[in-house]
Design a protein around this motif. Sequence first.
Motif, PDB file in Angstrom:
ATOM      1  N   LEU A 205      50.005  41.188  48.461  1.00 29.24           N
ATOM      2  CA  LEU A 205      50.512  40.469  47.291  1.00 29.24           C
ATOM      3  C   LEU A 205      49.486  40.471  46.158  1.00 29.24           C
ATOM      4  N   ALA A 206      48.233  40.190  46.500  1.00 31.44           N
ATOM      5  CA  ALA A 206      47.183  40.152  45.474  1.00 31.44           C
ATOM      6  C   ALA A 206      46.995  41.511  44.831  1.00 31.44           C
ATOM      7  N   LEU A 207      47.061  42.565  45.637  1.00 32.61           N
ATOM      8  CA  LEU A 207      46.876  43.908  45.095  1.00 32.61           C
ATOM      9  C   LEU A 207      48.011  44.283  44.150  1.00 32.61           C
ATOM     10  N   SER A 208      49.247  43.940  44.527  1.00 24.72           N
ATOM     11  CA  SER A 208      50.394  44.249  43.665  1.00 24.72           C
ATOM     12  C   SER A 208      50.274  43.542  42.321  1.00 24.72           C
ATOM     13  N   LEU A 209      49.892  42.266  42.368  1.00 24.04           N
ATOM     14  CA  LEU A 209      49.775  41.499  41.130  1.00 24.04           C
ATOM     15  C   LEU A 209      48.582  41.956  40.299  1.00 24.04           C
TER      16      LEU A 209
END
Length: 320
Positions: A205-209
Amino acid sequence: MTETLQFNSTFLRPAFFILTGIPGLGAAQAWLTLVFGPMYLLALLGNGALLMVLWIDCTLHQPMFLLLATLATTDLGLATSIAPELLAVLWLGPRPVPYAACLVQMFFVHALTAVESGVLLAMACDRAVAVGRPLRYPTLVTKARVGYAALALTLKAVAIVVPFPLLVARFEHFHARVIHHAYCAHMAVVELVVGNTRANNLYGLALSLAVSGMDIVGIAGSYGLIAHAVLRLRTHEARSKAFGTCGSHICVILAFYVPGLFSYLTHRFGRHTVPKPVHIVLSNIYLLLPPALNPIVYGARTKQIRDRLLEVVLFRKKQF
């Protein structure tokens, strides 16, 4: 094969996984090769032709076209990282993929996606300088700086994506060997893990954002500067010409981010409302559609490339 399709067993780091393709479609999924096969063929031929034209024509050895060559190379790698396995699974049915090969595919798919997003941001910044500071463009944007930018984007993608396979490799036990997907997507593999996968979920999730989100913000800011510069031009002809230089890039951005955003939203928030086959089909379209469309968009809308490609084709015909 019957043993490998059981879900009630625990495996100690299986030697291989089974890719099933698109669950729920059965034999009908073979027909999807008529969709994804031409996409892959277009990606190979289109990006190959684009790279050939950019290589043989010295007048196209400019920063803007070097960025385009970087995009075409990334598209070739991205399409090839999933298409052969995807087409084999759809046509021949469930196929085994070695554990290590699955992790390697996972790395390349996510790394090349991150590189492509970064290249689109770099191209947006290039257009912002070209439109907003046309007189200083030759000194601000040079071939050397484009090369450094391409290297930096590649190193950044490697650094941020390496944790994906490492986070999966730390698990010793899996409750199944069957991946209900057409390629080794990170979250599809994580679903098979026995253990606490919170770190995998949070990092994904953090990487996508952080990656796509920041790139989209950067692209939006660049086009905000472009719009501001264009609106200051006095004549309608000058405005149309300025917007025309960005038309191809806008089409490419939409082809990459719109399917990706829709796929991401259905995966994160529509698991219980969007059927899984729809999500898997969307994720494959997201990875194969931009590589297929990008060379067509740039070939059709960029006069220098279109004219040079026609010259090459006509010259070949004369030889025969």
